[in-house]
Scaffold this motif. Sequence first.
Motif, PDB file in Angstrom:
ATOM      1  N   ARG A  14       0.720  -1.352  -0.110  1.00 26.94           N
ATOM      2  CA  ARG A  14       0.024  -0.018   0.125  1.00 26.94           C
ATOM      3  C   ARG A  14       1.037   1.363  -0.050  1.00 26.94           C
ATOM      4  NH1 ARG A  14      -4.514  -1.142   4.488  1.00 26.94           N
ATOM      5  NH2 ARG A  14      -6.108  -0.155   3.323  1.00 26.94           N
ATOM      6  N   ALA A  15       2.120   1.175   0.463  1.00 20.90           N
ATOM      7  CA  ALA A  15       2.856   2.300   0.686  1.00 20.90           C
ATOM      8  C   ALA A  15       3.868   2.360  -0.507  1.00 20.90           C
ATOM      9  CB  ALA A  15       3.903   2.233   2.084  1.00 20.90           C
ATOM     10  N   ASP A  46      -2.977   3.357  10.747  1.00 18.17           N
ATOM     11  CA  ASP A  46      -2.330   4.707  10.841  1.00 18.17           C
ATOM     12  C   ASP A  46      -0.932   4.618  10.386  1.00 18.17           C
ATOM     13  OD1 ASP A  46      -1.557   3.902  13.092  1.00 18.17           O
ATOM     14  OD2 ASP A  46      -2.309   5.275  14.351  1.00 18.17           O
ATOM     15  N   LEU A  48       0.103   4.059   7.778  1.00 15.23           N
ATOM     16  CA  LEU A  48       0.146   4.305   6.328  1.00 15.23           C
ATOM     17  C   LEU A  48       0.346   5.986   6.168  1.00 15.23           C
ATOM     18  CD1 LEU A  48      -2.236   2.060   4.813  1.00 15.23           C
ATOM     19  CD2 LEU A  48       0.078   1.990   4.298  1.00 15.23           C
ATOM     20  N   ARG A  49      -0.357   6.649   7.106  1.00 10.74           N
ATOM     21  CA  ARG A  49      -0.136   8.077   7.255  1.00 10.74           C
ATOM     22  C   ARG A  49       1.108   8.466   7.575  1.00 10.74           C
ATOM     23  NH1 ARG A  49      -5.337   7.522   9.271  1.00 10.74           N
ATOM     24  NH2 ARG A  49      -4.691   7.692  11.507  1.00 10.74           N
ATOM     25  N   ARG A  50       1.755   7.873   8.457  1.00 15.91           N
ATOM     26  CA  ARG A  50       3.113   8.141   9.038  1.00 15.91           C
ATOM     27  C   ARG A  50       3.968   8.032   7.889  1.00 15.91           C
ATOM     28  NH1 ARG A  50       6.661   8.287  13.647  1.00 15.91           N
ATOM     29  NH2 ARG A  50       4.834   9.119  14.677  1.00 15.91           N
ATOM     30  N   ASP A  52       3.483   8.225   4.589  1.00 16.15           N
ATOM     31  CA  ASP A  52       3.113   9.185   3.589  1.00 16.15           C
ATOM     32  C   ASP A  52       3.833  10.580   4.108  1.00 16.15           C
ATOM     33  OD1 ASP A  52       1.405   8.110   1.821  1.00 16.15           O
ATOM     34  OD2 ASP A  52      -0.653   8.677   2.584  1.00 16.15           O
ATOM     35  N   LEU A  53       3.953  10.682   5.272  1.00 16.62           N
ATOM     36  CA  LEU A  53       4.677  11.797   5.679  1.00 16.62           C
ATOM     37  C   LEU A  53       6.413  11.889   5.499  1.00 16.62           C
ATOM     38  CD1 LEU A  53       4.892  14.599   7.316  1.00 16.62           C
ATOM     39  CD2 LEU A  53       4.958  13.324   9.660  1.00 16.62           C
ATOM     40  N   CYS A  56       6.892  12.049   1.892  1.00 17.03           N
ATOM     41  CA  CYS A  56       6.818  13.543   1.656  1.00 17.03           C
ATOM     42  C   CYS A  56       8.239  14.322   1.928  1.00 17.03           C
ATOM     43  CB  CYS A  56       5.645  14.332   2.326  1.00 17.03           C
ATOM     44  SG  CYS A  56       5.251  16.144   1.660  1.00 17.03           S
TER      45      CYS A  56
END
Length: 127
Positions: A14-15, A46, A48-50, A52-53, A56
């Motif tokens: 997913r990542a 969560d 996955l949000r980490r 993404d950060l 980025c």
Amino acid sequence: MTEALLDIAEVAERAGLAPSALRFYEKRGLVEPAGRNGLRRTYHPDVLRRLDLVACARGAGFTIAEIARFLVATPSDAALRERMASKADELDGAIDRLTRMRDSLRHAAHCDHVPLVDCPDFKVTIG
């Protein structure tokens, strides 16, 4: 209702990362597994949000060490805050250059000047 844990393969897929990258990020303190299912690491969704950060921040030019520090930063970390402000200034410059390039390419896509790169409008927009 509790969200189901994701195993390392699903998080990696997913990542868009290799499982070895997740293990590396774990060693560097960027992510933390929720536990294990047999021999496989599991993660809360969560993560996955980490990730993404982290992606980025990597794209912005931060090192893994800087990202690890950023993730645990407090308002009193003046040196890190200074680095963040400096990086924001660098990104502003990159955004300006990329915006000029985008505008030049859009102009060149419809320009009749021969050769395109000698078009005065093309040169002005990238210069």
